[in-house]
Design a protein around this motif. Structure first.
Motif, PDB file in Angstrom:
ATOM      1  N   ASN A   1     -28.178 -14.679  34.531  1.00 50.62           N
ATOM      2  CA  ASN A   1     -28.713 -15.783  35.337  1.00 50.62           C
ATOM      3  C   ASN A   1     -28.367 -15.668  36.822  1.00 50.62           C
ATOM      4  OD1 ASN A   1     -29.706 -17.053  32.911  1.00 50.62           O
ATOM      5  ND2 ASN A   1     -27.608 -17.715  32.528  1.00 50.62           N
ATOM      6  N   ASN A   2     -28.267 -14.446  37.320  1.00 51.01           N
ATOM      7  CA  ASN A   2     -28.122 -14.234  38.754  1.00 51.01           C
ATOM      8  C   ASN A   2     -29.510 -14.085  39.377  1.00 51.01           C
ATOM      9  OD1 ASN A   2     -25.038 -13.775  38.790  1.00 51.01           O
ATOM     10  ND2 ASN A   2     -25.760 -12.301  37.267  1.00 51.01           N
ATOM     11  N   SER A   3     -29.640 -14.358  40.678  1.00 49.97           N
ATOM     12  CA  SER A   3     -30.976 -14.329  41.272  1.00 49.97           C
ATOM     13  C   SER A   3     -30.942 -13.892  42.730  1.00 49.97           C
ATOM     14  CB  SER A   3     -31.637 -15.710  41.168  1.00 49.97           C
ATOM     15  OG  SER A   3     -30.891 -16.676  41.893  1.00 49.97           O
TER      16      SER A   3
ATOM     17  N   GLY B   1     -31.896  -9.009  40.933  1.00 58.25           N
ATOM     18  CA  GLY B   1     -31.251 -10.262  40.557  1.00 58.25           C
ATOM     19  C   GLY B   1     -29.796 -10.069  40.195  1.00 58.25           C
ATOM     20  N   GLY B   2     -29.469  -8.937  39.560  1.00 59.09           N
ATOM     21  CA  GLY B   2     -28.086  -8.647  39.226  1.00 59.09           C
ATOM     22  C   GLY B   2     -27.416  -7.757  40.251  1.00 59.09           C
TER      23      GLY B   2
ATOM     24  N   ASN C   1     -31.621 -12.440  34.429  1.00 64.95           N
ATOM     25  CA  ASN C   1     -31.552 -12.293  35.883  1.00 64.95           C
ATOM     26  C   ASN C   1     -32.960 -12.270  36.475  1.00 64.95           C
ATOM     27  OD1 ASN C   1     -28.503 -11.697  36.134  1.00 64.95           O
ATOM     28  ND2 ASN C   1     -29.204 -10.224  34.592  1.00 64.95           N
TER      29      ASN C   1
ATOM     30  N   ALA D   1     -33.065  -7.183  37.100  1.00 65.01           N
ATOM     31  CA  ALA D   1     -31.649  -6.903  36.882  1.00 65.01           C
ATOM     32  C   ALA D   1     -31.077  -5.992  37.961  1.00 65.01           C
ATOM     33  CB  ALA D   1     -31.446  -6.276  35.500  1.00 65.01           C
TER      34      ALA D   1
ATOM     35  N   ASN E   1     -34.969 -10.324  31.556  1.00 63.97           N
ATOM     36  CA  ASN E   1     -34.912 -10.300  33.016  1.00 63.97           C
ATOM     37  C   ASN E   1     -36.341 -10.356  33.568  1.00 63.97           C
ATOM     38  OD1 ASN E   1     -31.895  -9.643  33.384  1.00 63.97           O
ATOM     39  ND2 ASN E   1     -32.600  -8.081  31.950  1.00 63.97           N
TER      40      ASN E   1
END
Length: 661
Positions: free
Chosen positions: A244-246, A251-252, A270, A283, A306
């Protein structure tokens, strides 16, 4: 770049001061000219005292700045106490009476080698207003058993900024909910692709909900929801998770002119949301490797759900130069590229037509490319351009390149290349492509490829004429391929991947876990792919040994266990003791057991290629040759035997080292 502190005022070090005192003492005693024996005895005594003082001073210097934060209560664990413990570097621990969060009001600059151990109970928070650490001057910072959260920087590195030449090691720790322009969690900087950069080592750690806020640049650039690695730096990630990174790209993880190695890690949910176009990588985003000839190496890792609104739902790979991207024993499941809709799992393009992509022993399933910008969806799993690509012992199943926008049935923009949109220099060996879908043509493959020992079956190109269902082009037939089904009317080349070759039903099972690190599609008994291949890799996708005449596809029916070597292969009666035996081979699973003369021994599963076992001393107290095998209890399979020999005497021999002048 952060301004460095001015150099300290030059003054003699403690060691230099002691040396000066020694000289003064020695001169004074020489002028007095006592008897030689008394003079020697006195000087030895003085030297011993001074040596003791020197040792104590050095010990005190080593311990300077290190210490424990807190005195046993939460109230004693403050930002001020942490700052005091960090002064001068060294090892820092905590005594806060249990779990505790320390909220910082300013970043802590690290210029000396420092280790911080949270003991699994400490969280450091930036309160969404400050970065936590700024690592400078070539120092090393080791963080272990600690959580960093809510870091913030309007520059790069929300939780940690790492200056070039410095090293950050993160072990059994977490960085959550931190925000920065680039590198929501960590930014690692260098001065260019050929610069030494910095070093990041991440082990058994997690990154969740971190965000990069920098705006997208047309053609790519900016990003790294969790990690932003640039300028010739090197990052190694193992046993870790990114969720859940963005960011706008990666995103990762965002790589810019740097190297990356990832093993045994997971990337889930992500997101790369790029409004400028030309980037992506839900990702991981790669724009050039170190020296433009470095490596992105990803193994035994999982990419799930992702998403990118541009290119590469999981990975965007643009290596520059001769930089290479390697994918091995990894799973890509449910990743999505919307917007431009290219490369549901991976988008790979070489700027110079010689940046290779090598995929082996991996599975791509349920990935999708769904164009929503009026262009054509393409490459449900892979989208390839101007790059040499080799795909070996891999499975593509249930991938989708269809356009969700309503279009006429004969509109080519409905989508092509349900599994792969190929590059001109694409080679596919011993792989299985089944049940993939394209909105228009090429349910499996769109474009040219050289194919050997591969199954292409039951893929769907949804067009009104029922043509080019599996492939859009006639492929270069490297031999021993299976295609299915067969068109009975019309132009043969409109439907088949291999012109003039009779289609046969490969008789396959459903995708699932049949051993090995990734899902596979099994061959059913008596199917036409069994014993029909040639010149196959030594093992199938699962790591199981190929039997005799190998099978077509990624899966070897009845794939066996194989021992390549045992270490050590002998022991001596002059030193009888328990021995740890390492067995290297293929096809091992957690249910594999090492056997000594047919009797089970305590076994540890390491990987599909390595198991270890303890041979008790009672096995090794009699001369002779003994059989070692590996038996799989779940599959009732046993390897051929290797020989372990017990000899009368066994000695270690140490050869001299000869150094040439």
């Amino acid at each position: 770049m952060q301004n460095k502190r001015p150099p300290r005022e030059e003054r003699p070090s403690q060691r230099e001061q002691i040396t000066m005192k020694l000289r003064i003492k020695s001169k004074a005693r020489t002028e007095q000219t006592p008897p030689a024996n008394k003079q020697l005895s006195g000087e030895v005594g003085i030297l011993l005292v001074l040596l003791i003082i020197l040792v104590l001073l050095l010990a005190a210097k080593t311990a300077e700045g290190a210490g424990t934060v807190g005195s046993g209560t939460p109230a004693s664990c403050t930002e001020a106490a942490l700052a005091a413990a960090l002064a001068g570097g060294g090892s820092v621990s905590f005594n806060c009476g249990g779990s505790h969060t320390i909220t910082l009001t300013s970043e802590k600059t690290i210029t000396n080698n420092t280790t911080i151990d949270g003991g699994g109970q400490i969280s450091l928070s930036g309160g969404n207003s400050t970065r936590l650490f700024n690592l400078q001057n070539g120092a090393t910072l080791t963080l272990q058993n600690i959580t960093l959260q809510n870091g913030f920087s309007s520059d790069d590195g929300g939780a940690i900024y790492v200056e070039r030449l410095s090293t950050l090691t993160l072990t059994n720790s977490a960085i959550n909910s931190s925000t920065a322009a680039n590198g929501g969690a960590i930014a690692l900087n260098g001065w260019g692709s050929s610069d030494p950069g910095g070093t990041l080592i991440v082990t058994d750690s997690s990154f969740n909900g971190n965000t990069s806020t920098a705006a997208a640049i047309p053609g790519g650039g900016n990003g790294g929801g969790a990690l932003y690695i640039t300028g010739g730096s090197t990052a190694t990630v193992s046993g870790s998770s990114f969720s859940n990174n963005s960011s706008v790209n990666g995103g990762g993880i965002h790589i810019l002119g740097a190297n990356l190695t990832v093993t045994d890690s997971t990337f889930t949910g992500n997101v790369a949301n790029n409004s400028a176009g030309g980037g992506g990588g839900g990702a991981i985003y790669v724009d050039g490797t170190k020296n433009f000839n470095g490596t992105i190496d990803i193994a035994t890792s999982t990419f799930t759900n992702n998403q990118s609104n541009q290119l590469g739902g999981a990975i965007f790979s643009f290596p520059e130069g001769t930089g290479s991207t390697l994918i091995d024993q990894s799973l890509f499941d449910g990743n999505s590229a919307t917007g431009s809709g290219q490369g549901g799992a991976i988008y790979h393009q070489s700027a110079t037509s010689n940046g290779p992509l090598n995929i082996s022993n991996s599975t791509f399933m349920n990935n999708n490319a769904h164009a929503t910008d009026g262009t054509a969806s393409s490459g449900g799993a892979l989208w390839l351009l101007d790059a040499p690509v080799t795909i070996t012992s891999s499975t593509f199943a249930g991938n989708d390149a269809t356009t969700p926008i309503p279009l006429a049935a004969d509109d080519w923009r409905r989508g092509f290349g349900g599994a792969i949109r190929t590059s001109d220099d694409t080679t596919i060996v011993n792989s299985t492509l089944v049940n993939n879908t394209a909105g228009f043509v090429g349910g499996a493959i769109a474009g040219p490829a050289t194919v050997r020992n591969t199954i292409i079956a039951n893929n769907d190109g949804d067009n009104p004429w029922d043509i080019q269902e599996n492939c859009t082009d006639e492929l270069t037939n490297g031999g021993n391929n299976i295609q299915f089904p067969q068109k009975t009317t019309g132009n043969w080349n409109d439907y088949e991947c291999f012109a003039g070759q009779t289609a046969v039903n490969p008789q396959l099972g459903s995708i699932g876990d049949y051993g090995g690190p990734t899902p596979t599609v099994p061959l059913l008994a008596s199917g036409p792919a069994i014993d029909a291949g040639s010149n196959c890799p030594a093992t199938d996708q699962r790591g199981f040994a190929r039997n005799g005449v190998c099978d077509i596809g990624a899966y070897e029916f009845g794939g066996s266990l194989l021992i390549n070597s045992i270490t050590p292969p002998w022991s001596g009666l002059n030193n009888v003791q328990d021995v740890l035996l390492t067995v290297q081979g293929a096809g091992f699973t957690p249910s594999s057991v090492v056997r000594w003369e047919g009797a089970d021994r305590t076994t540890t599963y390491v990987s599909p290629f390595i198991v270890t076992a303890v041979l008790p001393a009672s096995d090794l107290n009699t001369l002779g040759s003994y059989s070692v095998t590996v038996y799989d209890t779940d599959r009732s399979l046993e390897s051929d035997s290797a020989t372990f020999t017990v000899v009368s005497e066994l000695y270690e021999t140490f050869l001299p080292v000869v150094i040439r002048p």
